[in-house]
Write a protein that holds these residues in place. Structure first.
Motif, PDB file in Angstrom:
ATOM      1  N   LEU A 123      -2.340 -21.580 -23.644  1.00 55.02           N
ATOM      2  CA  LEU A 123      -3.622 -20.867 -23.633  1.00 55.02           C
ATOM      3  C   LEU A 123      -4.392 -21.137 -24.924  1.00 55.02           C
ATOM      4  O   LEU A 123      -5.607 -21.353 -24.915  1.00 55.02           O
ATOM      5  CB  LEU A 123      -3.361 -19.376 -23.468  1.00 55.02           C
ATOM      6  CG  LEU A 123      -4.559 -18.532 -23.100  1.00 55.02           C
ATOM      7  CD1 LEU A 123      -5.116 -18.980 -21.766  1.00 55.02           C
ATOM      8  CD2 LEU A 123      -4.171 -17.065 -23.019  1.00 55.02           C
ATOM      9  N   LEU A 175      -5.744 -24.606 -24.693  1.00 54.00           N
ATOM     10  CA  LEU A 175      -6.771 -24.702 -23.655  1.00 54.00           C
ATOM     11  C   LEU A 175      -8.113 -24.208 -24.168  1.00 54.00           C
ATOM     12  O   LEU A 175      -9.157 -24.783 -23.888  1.00 54.00           O
ATOM     13  CB  LEU A 175      -6.336 -23.885 -22.430  1.00 54.00           C
ATOM     14  CG  LEU A 175      -7.348 -23.807 -21.289  1.00 54.00           C
ATOM     15  CD1 LEU A 175      -7.519 -25.168 -20.648  1.00 54.00           C
ATOM     16  CD2 LEU A 175      -6.914 -22.804 -20.256  1.00 54.00           C
ATOM     17  N   LEU A 233      -2.939 -26.937 -19.917  1.00 54.87           N
ATOM     18  CA  LEU A 233      -2.755 -26.213 -18.650  1.00 54.87           C
ATOM     19  C   LEU A 233      -1.383 -26.497 -18.071  1.00 54.87           C
ATOM     20  O   LEU A 233      -0.734 -25.612 -17.519  1.00 54.87           O
ATOM     21  CB  LEU A 233      -3.832 -26.643 -17.656  1.00 54.87           C
ATOM     22  CG  LEU A 233      -5.085 -25.812 -17.680  1.00 54.87           C
ATOM     23  CD1 LEU A 233      -6.129 -26.425 -16.778  1.00 54.87           C
ATOM     24  CD2 LEU A 233      -4.771 -24.396 -17.210  1.00 54.87           C
ATOM     25  N   MET A 238       1.125 -24.487 -19.937  1.00 55.43           N
ATOM     26  CA  MET A 238       1.035 -23.103 -19.454  1.00 55.43           C
ATOM     27  C   MET A 238       1.756 -22.945 -18.132  1.00 55.43           C
ATOM     28  O   MET A 238       2.526 -22.008 -17.915  1.00 55.43           O
ATOM     29  CB  MET A 238      -0.440 -22.749 -19.220  1.00 55.43           C
ATOM     30  CG  MET A 238      -1.034 -21.790 -20.189  1.00 55.43           C
ATOM     31  SD  MET A 238      -2.748 -21.517 -19.721  1.00 55.43           S
ATOM     32  CE  MET A 238      -2.595 -19.975 -18.847  1.00 55.43           C
ATOM     33  N   GLY A 239       1.505 -23.907 -17.233  1.00 53.51           N
ATOM     34  CA  GLY A 239       2.132 -23.855 -15.911  1.00 53.51           C
ATOM     35  C   GLY A 239       3.644 -23.890 -16.021  1.00 53.51           C
ATOM     36  O   GLY A 239       4.350 -23.114 -15.375  1.00 53.51           O
ATOM     37  N   VAL A 246       4.970 -20.572 -16.947  1.00 53.23           N
ATOM     38  CA  VAL A 246       5.011 -19.659 -15.810  1.00 53.23           C
ATOM     39  C   VAL A 246       6.201 -19.971 -14.919  1.00 53.23           C
ATOM     40  O   VAL A 246       6.938 -19.069 -14.480  1.00 53.23           O
ATOM     41  CB  VAL A 246       3.693 -19.748 -15.007  1.00 53.23           C
ATOM     42  CG1 VAL A 246       3.779 -18.907 -13.754  1.00 53.23           C
ATOM     43  CG2 VAL A 246       2.528 -19.310 -15.854  1.00 53.23           C
ATOM     44  N   LEU A 267       9.432 -17.703 -13.761  1.00 55.81           N
ATOM     45  CA  LEU A 267       9.809 -17.477 -12.369  1.00 55.81           C
ATOM     46  C   LEU A 267      11.287 -17.789 -12.149  1.00 55.81           C
ATOM     47  O   LEU A 267      12.009 -17.043 -11.479  1.00 55.81           O
ATOM     48  CB  LEU A 267       8.962 -18.361 -11.453  1.00 55.81           C
ATOM     49  CG  LEU A 267       7.621 -17.775 -11.037  1.00 55.81           C
ATOM     50  CD1 LEU A 267       6.732 -18.832 -10.441  1.00 55.81           C
ATOM     51  CD2 LEU A 267       7.846 -16.677 -10.027  1.00 55.81           C
ATOM     52  N   MET A 314       8.804 -20.456  -4.764  1.00 59.76           N
ATOM     53  CA  MET A 314       7.502 -20.300  -5.397  1.00 59.76           C
ATOM     54  C   MET A 314       7.283 -21.382  -6.448  1.00 59.76           C
ATOM     55  O   MET A 314       6.196 -21.967  -6.561  1.00 59.76           O
ATOM     56  CB  MET A 314       7.386 -18.908  -6.022  1.00 59.76           C
ATOM     57  CG  MET A 314       7.143 -17.816  -4.993  1.00 59.76           C
ATOM     58  SD  MET A 314       7.567 -16.172  -5.580  1.00 59.76           S
ATOM     59  CE  MET A 314       6.282 -15.843  -6.735  1.00 59.76           C
ATOM     60  N   CYS A 325      -6.579 -21.955 -14.968  1.00 61.68           N
ATOM     61  CA  CYS A 325      -6.101 -20.942 -15.912  1.00 61.68           C
ATOM     62  C   CYS A 325      -6.019 -19.582 -15.206  1.00 61.68           C
ATOM     63  O   CYS A 325      -5.016 -18.875 -15.305  1.00 61.68           O
ATOM     64  CB  CYS A 325      -7.046 -20.895 -17.108  1.00 61.68           C
ATOM     65  SG  CYS A 325      -6.557 -19.730 -18.349  1.00 61.68           S
ATOM     66  N   LEU A 332      -3.099 -19.405 -12.827  1.00 62.98           N
ATOM     67  CA  LEU A 332      -1.794 -19.286 -13.482  1.00 62.98           C
ATOM     68  C   LEU A 332      -1.537 -17.841 -13.898  1.00 62.98           C
ATOM     69  O   LEU A 332      -0.423 -17.335 -13.766  1.00 62.98           O
ATOM     70  CB  LEU A 332      -1.713 -20.215 -14.695  1.00 62.98           C
ATOM     71  CG  LEU A 332      -1.414 -21.669 -14.342  1.00 62.98           C
ATOM     72  CD1 LEU A 332      -1.416 -22.530 -15.584  1.00 62.98           C
ATOM     73  CD2 LEU A 332      -0.082 -21.798 -13.625  1.00 62.98           C
ATOM     74  N   PHE A 333      -2.588 -17.182 -14.385  1.00 59.98           N
ATOM     75  CA  PHE A 333      -2.437 -15.762 -14.723  1.00 59.98           C
ATOM     76  C   PHE A 333      -2.050 -14.972 -13.486  1.00 59.98           C
ATOM     77  O   PHE A 333      -1.155 -14.123 -13.509  1.00 59.98           O
ATOM     78  CB  PHE A 333      -3.740 -15.213 -15.304  1.00 59.98           C
ATOM     79  CG  PHE A 333      -3.827 -15.341 -16.786  1.00 59.98           C
ATOM     80  CD1 PHE A 333      -3.404 -14.311 -17.593  1.00 59.98           C
ATOM     81  CD2 PHE A 333      -4.297 -16.490 -17.368  1.00 59.98           C
ATOM     82  CE1 PHE A 333      -3.460 -14.423 -18.963  1.00 59.98           C
ATOM     83  CE2 PHE A 333      -4.351 -16.622 -18.739  1.00 59.98           C
ATOM     84  CZ  PHE A 333      -3.932 -15.595 -19.532  1.00 59.98           C
ATOM     85  N   LEU A 360      -0.561 -16.088 -10.836  1.00 63.73           N
ATOM     86  CA  LEU A 360       0.812 -16.423 -10.440  1.00 63.73           C
ATOM     87  C   LEU A 360       1.823 -15.659 -11.293  1.00 63.73           C
ATOM     88  O   LEU A 360       2.822 -15.139 -10.783  1.00 63.73           O
ATOM     89  CB  LEU A 360       1.033 -17.937 -10.581  1.00 63.73           C
ATOM     90  CG  LEU A 360       2.424 -18.448 -10.226  1.00 63.73           C
ATOM     91  CD1 LEU A 360       2.750 -18.150  -8.778  1.00 63.73           C
ATOM     92  CD2 LEU A 360       2.526 -19.946 -10.465  1.00 63.73           C
TER      93      LEU A 360
END
Lengths: 128, 493
Positions: A19, A22, A35, A38-39, A42, A46, A68, B168, B171-172, B174
């Protein structure tokens, strides 16, 4: 500290780093990479959830977060490809790699396109 | 054909249509479009009959059931939005045919267009919040492709900016979905409210989801990507983006705040925050619209303002006593805004086509040269301003009514002021168009194909106000807001 909490924390760290990059780097390619980082953060979170969820009677990891993540990876790859293709088009059409407002924000004057840059030939492909 | 086939048909029909649109020659494409349109209309009408007689419809894809599979679900709100999507997509189909003709851009436009229809239908029937993430991403990527169709450097920059913001935001979202799943072990928005446990993770989840969706629906401080993206896209795409795409992330926010989280989080305390953001968006967006020199940028800023109304509704719908009316008002307002805004962008597309530019100052005397186009612009403007008897009026009236009934009269002041400002920016254009004397000559005559879809949508936007009762009843069907305690068939939480 359990392994899953450790992964979740690393994931949160990656999201924060992404972030930061970005929002604060003007080069669009770096934004795309940010990005992706960031992905990945995430996805890591998960996966760490998948380990944590199952109860004692059923020690197998939870399949839903993994499904997911798989979907998320597919989305991330396609959107990265689209972003890169679009960035190339943008560069070819304008000779720039920064979005206009970022330059204004940071007071950067982008260098003129180098000699390898492909400049637009003014062809309008509308009427072919 | 049972409802088990009807629900999946809504996304599947346009999906196949999109695949066909890639290979079918352009002059035979109308067959595909006709089949898709009639397929969707047929499914919608049969679903509507079931919805009215038996209430909300639920079906499990492939018979897998909730924890592993994805359930499809349609209630009155979903039905209303599906109908809105179908109506707008049909009008945009005709408009785009006239706009793109058989050029090379048409080849690229139609598959994307049909995929947008498939994704929107999928979003409005899905019962799974992760599936919502997938449709959000699909819509984001499709919008980027559609904006880039314009082919100008400004459009590429707008598409890139939108892509970065959209990714962006998703993603938040998700991350929020992941938190919801870790909290509840469930992803189905109808039953989540019974599974979510109150606690820090629920708050973080709601915060992340809301932040992501606000970025995607361009709520005031996060609206930076919207005006350039909507103004630089080709006109049919602008209509699509401003009328429909914006509603997608708003729809998810609505489901989250009114269906998923009320059980575990005292959501009404967050109401004023949305109200303030919405109010600032109304004022800021309208003032910016007044300041613009380009017609399409003006309409795009008007979208920023109109989104503000949706979030003022949010402030009111959090309170239990006003929830029913606020929900009806917000969905109704979203629908009438969609019709009016699409008509405005269509009219501006016709203006650009005929004048070769959209500088507002250069449109002197355009009411004389393009009477039909300017008439459509004015009629759609009536709904944007919220004058009776338009749909926009009924929406605002319900909003003010709810605000006063709840004793929160200050939320009624902002819409009134916003209506005045909207009148100012719409009349500014009409005024210049009406100026007599040296009317600028047209670069090209404008075909009727660019005019009557705009007329149709503008007239629907006005008629919605006269025929408001029935849509309002439909929106209320099967909403858990009305019947708190909705359970999935055969499965207690």
């Amino acid at each position: 500290m359990t392994a899953s909490l450790w992964y979740a924390l690393i994931g949160a760290g990656l999201v924060t780093l992404g972030l930061h990059s970005l929002t604060l780097t003007p080069h669009v390619l770096r934004k795309v990479i940010a990005l992706n980082i960031m992905g990945n953060g995430v996805f890591l979170m998960l996966i760490s959830l998948a380990r944590r969820l199952p109860d004692a009677t059923n020690p197998a990891p939870d399949p839903v977060p993994q499904a997911m993540v798989l979907t998320g990876v597919v989305v991330a790859i396609s959107s990265t490809a689209l972003a890169l293709a679009l960035l190339r088009r943008y560069y070819e059409a304008s000779g720039r790699t920064h979005l206009p407002e970022d330059d204004a924000l940071w007071g950067i004057e982008e260098e003129p396109p180098g000699r390898f840059a492909v400049m637009p030939d003014g062809e309008d492909d509308d009427d072919h | 054909m049972t409802t088990d086939h009807l629900l999946p048909a809504l996304p599947v029909i346009p999906l196949f249509g999109a695949l066909l649109a890639v290979i079918v020659p352009l002059n035979a494409l109308w067959v595909v479009l006709l089949l898709v349109t009639f397929g969707i209309l047929g499914s919608l009408i049969s679903l509507f009959a079931v919805l009215v007689s038996k209430g909300p419809i639920r079906s499990s894809l492939g018979g897998w059931g909730v924890p592993l599979g994805i359930d499809l679900y349609v209630d009155g709100t979903g039905m209303m939005l599906l109908a809105m999507t179908a109506g707008l997509m049909i009008a945009i189909t005709f408009y785009s045919h006239a706009y793109f003709g058989h050029g090379r851009r048409a080849r690229r436009f139609w598959p994307l267009f049909l995929l947008v229809w498939a994704s929107l239908n999928n979003l409005f029937v899905t019962g799974d919040i992760f599936n919502m993430y997938v449709t959000l991403e699909l819509l984001g990527l499709l919008s980027v492709g559609l904006i880039a169709l314009a082919g100008t450097p400004a459009a590429y920059a707008a598409a890139l900016r939108y892509l970065l913001a959209a990714l962006c935001g998703s993603l938040f979202y998700l991350l929020g979905v992941a938190m919801v799943y870790s909290n509840s072990g469930n992803l189905d928005w109808m039953v989540l409210r019974f599974h979510l446990v109150s606690g820090p993770s629920a708050y973080i989840a709601l915060g992340l989801i809301t932040a992501g969706l606000m970025l995607k629906s361009a709520v005031f401080p996060l609206h930076f990507w919207l005006p350039p993206a909507h103004a630089n896209a080709p006109a049919p795409v602008s209509a699509l983006l401003s009328a429909l795409m914006i509603k997608a992330s708003f729809y998810i926010a609505l489901r989250m705040w009114l269906w998923v989280f009320p059980g575990s989080i005292p959501t009404e305390t967050a109401g004023p925050l949305f109200g303030v953001l919405g109010a600032v968006a109304i004022i800021y967006g309208s003032l910016q619209a007044l300041r613009q020199h380009r017609l399409k940028l003006m309409i795009a800023y008007s979208t920023v303002a109109q989104l503000g109304y949706l979030f003022v509704f949010f402030a009111l719908s959090m309170r239990p006593e006003g929830m029913e009316q606020a929900l009806q008002a917000v969905v109704f307002f979203a629908v009438s805004h969609a019709f009016a805004k699409a008509a405005l962008f269509m009219a501006s597309g016709a203006v650009i086509r005929s004048y070769g530019h959209d500088w507002i100052d250069g449109l002197q005397g355009s009411a004389e040269r393009l009477p039909a186009v300017m008439f459509a612009f004015g009629i759609a403007g009536v709904s944007i301003m919220g004058l009776p008897p338009s749909g926009g009026f009924v929406g605002k009236y319900l909003l003010m009514n709810t605000a006063v009934e709840q004793g929160q009269w200050f939320w009624a002041v902002v819409p009134a002021l916003g209506g005045l400002l909207a009148a100012a920016y719409i009349f500014r254009v009409i005024n210049i168009a009406m100026k007599a004397g040296r009317a600028a000559p047209l670069a090209r005559p404008v075909g009727s194909g660019l005019i009557w879809p705009a007329w149709g949508l503008a007239i629907i936007a006005v008629l919605l106000g006269l025929l408001a009762l029935r849509p309002l009843e439909i929106i209320a069907i099967g909403s858990p807001v009305f019947e708190a305690g909705l359970l999935p068939p055969g499965g207690a939480p």
